[in-house]
Design a protein around this motif. Structure first.
Motif, short mmCIF file in Angstrom:
data_model
loop_
_atom_site.label_atom_id
_atom_site.label_comp_id
_atom_site.label_asym_id
_atom_site.label_seq_id
_atom_site.Cartn_x
_atom_site.Cartn_y
_atom_site.Cartn_z
N ALA A 213 0.84 -1.20 0.00
CA ALA A 213 0.00 0.00 0.00
C ALA A 213 0.87 1.25 0.00
O ALA A 213 0.67 2.15 -0.82
CB ALA A 213 -0.94 -0.01 1.20
N VAL A 214 1.86 1.30 0.89
CA VAL A 214 2.70 2.50 0.96
C VAL A 214 3.52 2.65 -0.32
O VAL A 214 3.64 3.75 -0.88
CB VAL A 214 3.63 2.46 2.20
CG1 VAL A 214 4.52 3.69 2.22
CG2 VAL A 214 2.81 2.37 3.46
N PHE A 215 4.06 1.52 -0.81
CA PHE A 215 4.86 1.58 -2.03
C PHE A 215 4.04 2.14 -3.19
O PHE A 215 4.49 3.02 -3.92
CB PHE A 215 5.39 0.19 -2.37
CG PHE A 215 6.21 0.13 -3.63
CD1 PHE A 215 7.54 0.52 -3.60
CD2 PHE A 215 5.66 -0.30 -4.82
CE1 PHE A 215 8.31 0.47 -4.75
CE2 PHE A 215 6.43 -0.35 -5.98
CZ PHE A 215 7.75 0.03 -5.94
N PHE A 216 2.82 1.64 -3.34
CA PHE A 216 2.02 2.08 -4.48
C PHE A 216 1.44 3.48 -4.27
O PHE A 216 1.19 4.19 -5.25
CB PHE A 216 0.93 1.06 -4.81
CG PHE A 216 1.49 -0.18 -5.45
CD1 PHE A 216 2.21 -0.08 -6.62
CD2 PHE A 216 1.35 -1.41 -4.86
CE1 PHE A 216 2.77 -1.20 -7.22
CE2 PHE A 216 1.89 -2.54 -5.45
CZ PHE A 216 2.59 -2.44 -6.63
N LEU A 217 1.23 3.88 -3.02
CA LEU A 217 0.83 5.28 -2.79
C LEU A 217 1.96 6.20 -3.26
O LEU A 217 1.72 7.21 -3.92
CB LEU A 217 0.54 5.52 -1.31
CG LEU A 217 -0.82 5.02 -0.80
CD1 LEU A 217 -0.91 5.19 0.71
CD2 LEU A 217 -1.96 5.77 -1.48
N ALA A 218 3.19 5.81 -2.92
CA ALA A 218 4.33 6.64 -3.32
C ALA A 218 4.46 6.69 -4.84
O ALA A 218 4.66 7.76 -5.43
CB ALA A 218 5.62 6.11 -2.68
N LEU A 219 4.32 5.52 -5.48
CA LEU A 219 4.38 5.52 -6.95
C LEU A 219 3.21 6.28 -7.55
O LEU A 219 3.35 6.92 -8.59
CB LEU A 219 4.37 4.09 -7.48
CG LEU A 219 5.67 3.30 -7.44
CD1 LEU A 219 5.59 2.13 -8.40
CD2 LEU A 219 6.87 4.15 -7.79
N GLY A 220 2.06 6.22 -6.87
CA GLY A 220 0.88 6.95 -7.34
C GLY A 220 1.15 8.44 -7.36
O GLY A 220 0.73 9.14 -8.28
#
Lengths: 88, 665
Positions: free
Chosen positions: B363-370
């Motif tokens: 979740a955090v990884f993809f929020l950052a990529l988002g």
């Protein structure tokens, strides 16, 4: 306008950063030409090179959008010097 | 389309070029009433929503963002098939006011269809920021179609846009747009071609449009249409096409001439092109040196954020949820036969626990990529990486799925869809598993300090670098000798930078985490239960189980890499999910937690430890990734090729590292 003026004819990948030109033709077949035209790169369009270094891709501004082009694609866009054609 | 009487549900399509804010408009209109799936038989996402308006119910279909309707890509084929076959009542075309000419190009094509069109001019605020003024009523007069001004990001004009579309559906006969024509040198050629094909095109396909597409060299139509035309005419069609290969530019030129006439009175722009913030940032962000520095910095920040924010949550879940649930299961099932709590706790719950504790990291990884995606920075990363990706026969866009791979290989494999050509997509899918996912990074982060307490950072960095080197070598080899990809063109729009929108970012993260959950969750739980059973049967302890037997059977291979059967079994169970490697080591070396560190560091020599880490970094990522590869390639052959590739690479890597390290360490 079948412009065959060989003067000033260059390809986009030869332009330096900041140089402006007008697209005069597209080489490399229909598939590439239709894609480029749909993204704004068509004869008569003004184009400004924003980034172009070494063997990397070219970044250009055309019709108020920024388009990244692979080096080979940029070499297929023929341009002539700014101001030769009055249309904007 | 029953007029009078019961009002039937209207079918409305939402079309537009990429980056014009289409998905924002769609979300605003449909809210949660949307179904997300795939277009039938395609790998492109299809979104449809139901909207109630005061007069009619509407089925709103979000068409893929496309620059034109030429069949260069899957998205373009879907958009045009929708226009031809689904027979929508109205199509809404959305354009970007800050790049009006370019985004009207798609409208120029869609107007060739008999479907009534409403034009939405979005991002008027962005245009105003650039000094561009657009006058929608003047544009409407020029085009003779309804034009609605919008700032979709602030929900301004969105419901008016739909109301206008519904209104147009009530009076379709009032729709007489001003259509573009082919530029003069080829105008007559187009007329002749239209007359030739008109009797033979499929019923719903406008002949004028079909003639344009033939002259533009459209692959799908040049393949199918001439075959439908009987001989004297077919020969003439072929002759015209051969003679007028240059018609493409006059067709595009005609559209831009038309656009120029349409917007002449409706748009005022600053005389001197000012240098906007986007161009100023791009001077650094797309520079080969500074841009690369920024890219590495951005990636480092993403990882820092991921592991500092999600790490503690993961530990908390592990202790307070998974371990607690496991204890509760054992106590409440104390009277049942021993295998029941065993299967539930060590098999199923352990698998579910892996899935659960993995969610915060993703979740955090993809929020950052988002955030990187929504600000527009991601395309700059692709730009900077383009020159390196070329060595593998790929281009900059392939970097984006590979970057997802650092979080989880499953969405990365699925993300390879953005690559247009099949060979390039296959290469990307085949090298994706070599990107160390966060699960593998966790294993490294735990084991490296145990094995190499003196130089943990250097060893960890060397392992990651090693993977990326292997990725490069495999990519170059695949391109050179196997797939020989036909040098696909790298053409990518780089949108303006803008402030990220929280909703968009959350949706991006949810989508990617969901793809991990839906593909991986069941698989991980099932395989975890199976491995538990293999470790129990026939009993009485793990040492004499089928699992241990398998490990021992592989011992000759293990010997080459200095791996004993415990390490082999740990590697094999890592197939479920890489975190399993740690759990299995814990069981096999008879202790968990801190005890594991001591036990393992005594039992395993440094050379074996290094080989073990290398093998695990290069080995098949997990069953979920394999399932994703099967789905995305649509072929068992390529899936097996991928598995074979990973096995081969990890075996070679393990043997080489062990043999060299044994001599040195």
């Amino acid at each position: 306008m079948p412009s065959m003026d060989l003067m000033n004819h260059r390809v986009l990948s030869e332009l330096a950063v900041g140089e402006e030109a007008v697209v005069s033709g597209l080489d490399g077949g229909g598939g590439l030409a239709t894609r480029l035209a749909a993204m704004g790169v068509s004869p008569g369009a003004r184009i400004v090179v924003l980034q172009n270094r070494g063997a990397g891709p070219v970044l250009a501004r055309v019709r108020q959008t920024r388009i990244a082009l692979g080096r080979r694609e940029a070499a297929k866009i023929r341009v002539h010097a700014n101001g030769v054609q009055g249309d904007g | 389309m029953a007029d009078g009487g019961q009002p039937a549900t209207l079918l409305i399509g939402l079309a537009g070029q990429p980056n014009v804010g289409k998905s924002t408009v769609f979300s605003m209109l449909t809210g949660l009433n949307q179904e997300v799936g795939n277009w039938p038989g395609r790998t492109v996402e299809r979104r449809e929503g139901r909207v109630r308006t005061p007069t009619r119910d509407v089925r709103l279909v979000d068409l893929p963002g496309t620059y034109s309707l030429t069949s260069n890509s899957e998205e373009e084929r879907i958009a045009r098939e929708f226009l031809i076959e689904a027979r929508p009542d109205v199509v809404i075309v959305l354009v970007d006011a800050s790049a009006l000419e370019r985004s009207l190009y798609l409208l120029a094509e869609i107007l060739m269809f008999p479907v009534p069109v409403v034009l939405g001019v979005n991002m008027l605020d962005v245009a105003a920021g650039e000094g561009i003024e657009v006058d929608p009523p003047v544009l409407a007069t020029a085009l003779n179609i309804p034009v609605v001004p919008l700032v979709a990001a602030r929900n301004e004009g969105v419901s008016e846009l739909l109301a206008e579309a519904v209104e147009l559906a009530r009076h379709p006969s009032s729709y007489v747009p001003v259509r573009p024509d082919v530029a003069l040198p080829h105008r007559d050629v187009h007329r002749v071609m239209t007359d030739l094909v008109a009797p033979h095109v499929p019923a719903e396909m406008p002949a004028g449009w079909a003639a344009l597409k033939l002259l533009e060299g459209d692959q799908a139509l040049t393949g199918s249409l001439p075959g439908r035309i009987p001989e004297p005419d077919r020969g003439q069609v072929q002759a015209i096409l051969a003679e007028h290969e240059d018609a493409v530019l006059d067709i595009a030129g005609g559209r831009y001439d038309w656009i120029g006439r349409m917007v002449r009175a409706a748009v005022r722009r600053p005389r001197i092109g000012q240098i906007g913030i986007t161009d100023r940032i791009d001077r650094a962000a797309t520079h080969p040196v500074w841009g690369m520095g920024l890219l590495l910095l951005a990636l480092a920040l993403v990882f820092l954020l991921t592991f500092t924010l999600a790490g503690p949550v993961q530990e908390w879940l592990d202790v307070h949820v998974v371990a607690a649930a496991s204890d509760w299961l054992r106590t409440s099932l104390a009277d049942a036969p021993a295998w029941i709590p065993g299967l539930l706790a060590d098999g199923i719950l352990a698998g579910a626990g892996i899935v659960l504790t993995f969610v915060p990291i993703l979740a955090v990884f993809f929020l950052a990529l988002g955030i990187l995606e929504d600000t527009g920075y991601q395309t700059r990363m692709a730009y900077v990486m383009d020159r390196y990706m070329h060595r593998m026969g790929l281009h900059g866009k392939s970097f984006l799925p590979l970057m997802l791979g650092f979080g989880c290989n499953v969405p990365a494999v699925m993300g390879a869809r953005v690559i247009e050509s099949r060979p390039a997509r296959l290469i990307t899918i085949l090298i994706t598993p070599l990107v160390p996912c966060s699960a593998r990074l966790l294993v490294v982060a735990f084991l490296v300090p145990v094995f190499f307490p003196d130089h943990p950072t250097a060893v960890a960095l060397a392992l990651v670098t090693g993977n990326l080197l292997v990725l490069g070598i495999v990519g170059i080899a695949l391109d050179r000798w196997v797939l020989k990809s036909e040098r696909v063109a790298f053409i990518m729009e780089m949108p303006l930078y803008h402030m990220p929108n929280a909703r968009t970012i959350v949706l991006y993260a949810v989508r990617n985490v969901r793809s991990f959950l839906s593909r991986a969750a069941t698989l991980i739980v099932v395989v975890s239960a199976v491995v538990w059973a293999l470790g129990q049967f026939p009993g009485p302890d793990l040492d004499s189980s089928l699992l241990a037997g398998m490990g021992r059977a592989l011992a000759p291979v293990g010997d080459l890499m200095g791996l004993d059967w415990q390490l082999i079994v740990a590697t094999v169970t890592g197939l479920i999910a890489k975190e399993n490697v740690l759990a299995t080591l814990g069981i096999l070396y008879g202790s968990a937690g801190d005890g594991l560190a001591g036990a393992v560091s005594v039992a395993v020599s440094p050379a074996s430890a290094l080989a073990f880490l290398v093998v695990n970094m290069l080995f098949i990522p997990c069953v979920a990734t394999i399932a994703a590869i099967r789905q995305e390639t649509g072929s068992w052959l390529w899936t097996l090729a991928s598995i074979g590739l990973m096995l081969g690479v990890s075996l070679i890597g393990g043997v080489a590292v062990f043999q060299i390290a044994r001599g040195l360490l």
